[in-house]
Write a protein that holds these residues in place. Structure first.
Motif: not given
Ligand code: M6R
Length: 588
Positions: A291-294, A336-341, A345-347, A388-391, A468-474, A584-586
């Motif tokens: 999702c998102g950056t992932g 699957v790629v996820s920072q937070s795990g 949506d990834v699950l 930081a929220v921005a990955s 674009a995501i980076k600029i938008q979100e912060v 993390s968007v749970t």
């Molecule tokens: O933890 P995740 O990598 O699964 O998160 C996915 C997205 O919610 C995350 O990359 C989000 O798009 C970031 N805020 C972008 O910087």
């Protein structure tokens, strides 16, 4: 989405511990916060407020003596940002307090059953405290909580305490919950940084599990109603990594961490990488999802596998992935790629793949996360805590590891390693004070623009989307990324004299095409910011990046992370905690 933290133990400053620890979870939600603790007379005290925990005063909390306390930082789902909707929620009879992360899907049914007049908030969570209190008319605290955990539908991690009770009880389904353990002390939290300064020994709760923390914890499987043993795991993060040190913001610190994180990402067990490469080669259908950056990282990896390994893989955003279930067979592989795990949506995508018997490989940053544990194979990207929220650093580590795997699939693992080690050293050189000053100047130049467009081609096209995501979100500037060649099919109509347009260019086979597209933008008066290893006359600003060959997406995205950061700061925003977002968007 929402951070929860509870303490029970020998220290008598539990309210202060959970108040301070909660600040470390603020990235999970920051619209309101609350703390509750057990008083000496057995009753429950509670404080909750709108606003950020980091800006809150601890007056009325710091001097309170207690061995048992809980805290919550909220990202609103059900009900607006009000003090009433903030957690903890105390039952109407004042007996039970609850903090919760997730969404209770059948809350309306319970509200109806218990009587709407009983409820004081618009949240789904309040049904948990009300139900426990209701069931405690016939059952003890533990039995009542267990019964509630079984009846709830949806995703939750909740922690409950009750008057006159010296224990806390927690349960999870779908939202993270980790127990930190230290001699005579217990820390229950959504994420490890909340208690990292106290302990690195943890028990991960799995779905459908409950823990009762009395003198020591007892774990239960809610499905079989039986007591279970849990393995204690020692995590290898250190408390400093989770702090921002001398940096003004986590986002800048994490961008600068990229001097080291690429090397850490590719420092993997070679045997494991080769095994995964074999699996990819033999799989009938390989899918990438995130999702998102992932997700943007996965898109870039589609190009890596194609260019480096001559292998076709398919990307779908995790929220769209379930629709492709027709293509999944037991021989398929989902990566699957996820920072937070922990991303819901990834699950869900993993669940769909597993239902079809397919195997799942995950790349995660958080050790022991749900995604990692739910996978058939999992690799840690080892970027260290990303708060930081921005990955930022997680994204480049994911790119590096996927590029390494693509090389392994091509039978060129050592070449991939060499390339990425060289790239890491180039990044180390690039992130010097002069470079940062220059990016800040570029930000200064475009900070008053309402729109920014970013173009890229091949593997740099997903990086244009990521930029674009980076600029938008912060910075909240309207930013959009396009495949460079698509401009002439419509989007170029958006460009007027002075519109900032960023071109992400590499020394590759599509360089000539994207330069032509950049010249087309210039001809319409665009203000061109060229991110490239070479200068071109069309550039109004040249952000010089090293020539990293096929690793160009990694070096090209970093300057845009910095640009987004400076745009955010110059516009007076908080880059670490953008509005409306959570780390993390749970929830789905
Ligand atoms: O933890 P995740 O990598 O699964 O998160 C996915 C997205 O919610 C995350 O990359 C989000 O798009 C970031 N805020 C972008 O910087």
């Amino acid at each position: 989405m929402c951070g929860i933290f509870a303490y029970k133990g020998s220290r008598d400053n539990a309210p202060e511990i959970v108040f301070e620890g909660l600040k470390k979870l603020e990235y999970r939600g920051y619209d309101s916060w609350g703390v509750t603790w057990k008083k000496n007379d057995g009753s429950i005290s509670l404080q909750k407020q709108i606003g950020k925990i980091s800006e809150a005063s601890k007056e009325g909390i710091i001097d309170e003596k207690s061995h048992l306390a809980m805290s919550h930082t909220r990202w609103a789902t059900h009900g607006g940002v009000t003090q009433k909707n903030a957690h903890p929620h105390l039952s109407s009879g004042g007996k039970v307090a609850v903090i919760h992360n997730g969404i209770i899907e059948n809350y309306e049914e319970f509200k109806k059953r218990l009587g709407f007049e009983r409820f004081r908030s618009e949240t789904d969570t309040e049904v948990i405290s009300e139900l426990i209190e209701e069931y405690m008319k016939d059952l003890n605290f533990e039995e009542a909580t267990k019964k509630v955990a079984k009846e709830l539908k949806g995703r939750y991690a909740f922690i409950a305490m009750a008057t006159g009770e010296n224990r806390i009880i927690a349960a999870r389904r779908g939202s993270p919950l980790i127990l930190g353990v230290k001699e005579g002390e217990y820390f229950l939290a959504s994420d490890i940084p909340a208690f990292l300064q106290f302990t690195r020994d943890v028990n991960y709760l799995d779905d459908e599990q409950m823990v009762v923390i009395d003198d020591k914890p007892r774990f239960y499987d809610l499905l079989t109603d039986s007591e279970i043993e849990k393995r204690l795991v020692t995590i290898d993060w250190n408390p400093q990594e989770a702090e921002k040190g001398d940096f003004d913001h986590f986002m800048l610190k994490e961008i600068m961490d990229q001097k080291e994180t690429i090397i850490r990402a590719i420092d993997q067990n070679e045997e494991a990488i080769l095994k995964i490469a074999e699996y990819i080669k033999n799989a009938k259908g390989v899918f990438l999802s995130g999702c998102g950056t992932g997700g943007k990282v996965c898109m870039a990896a589609e190009y890596f596998f194609s260019v480096v390994a001559n292998r076709h893989v398919n990307f779908a955003p995790a929220s769209e992935f379930p629709i492709y279930h027709h293509f999944l067979i037991p021989e398929s592989l989902l990566i699957v790629v996820s920072q937070s795990g922990e991303t819901a949506d990834v699950l869900e995508a993993m669940h769909v793949a597993k239902e079809k018997g397919a195997k799942v490989l995950s790349l995660v940053n958080v050790q022991g996360s749900t995604v990692a544990r739910y996978s058939d194979f999992s690799l840690l990207i080892n970027a260290g805590p990303e708060k930081a929220v921005a990955s930022t650093k997680a994204a480049t580590s994911q790119l590096a590891l996927l590029l390494l795997i693509a090389h392994a699939v091509a039978g060129k693992l050592q070449d991939g390693k060499k390339l990425l080690i060289e790239t890491a050293s180039q990044i180390n050189d690039m992130l010097n004070p002069r470079f940062l000053t220059y990016i800040k100047e570029v930000a200064d130049d475009i900070v008053h623009s309402d729109h920014t467009y970013i173009i890229g081609k091949a593997a740099n096209y997903p990086m244009a989307l990521e930029a674009a995501i980076k600029i938008q979100e912060v910075s909240y500037i309207h930013a959009e990324g396009f495949p460079a060649g698509e401009l002439k099919h419509g989007p170029i109509a958006l460009v007027s004299p002075g519109t900032p347009c960023i071109s992400l260019i590499a020394e590759d086979e599509v360089k000539g095409d994207i330069i032509n597209n950049t010249i087309e933008l210039k001809a319409r008066g665009a203000h061109i910011i060229g991110v490239a290893p070479f200068r071109h006359e069309s550039f109004d600003h040249w952000i010089r990046v090293p020539d990293a060959g096929v690793a160009s997406p990694i070096v090209n995205v970093i300057p845009i992370q910095l640009l987004a950061y400076y745009l955010s700061v110059l516009r007076g925003c908080n880059p670490d905690m953008p509005r409306n977002l959570a780390k993390s968007v749970t929830v789905k």
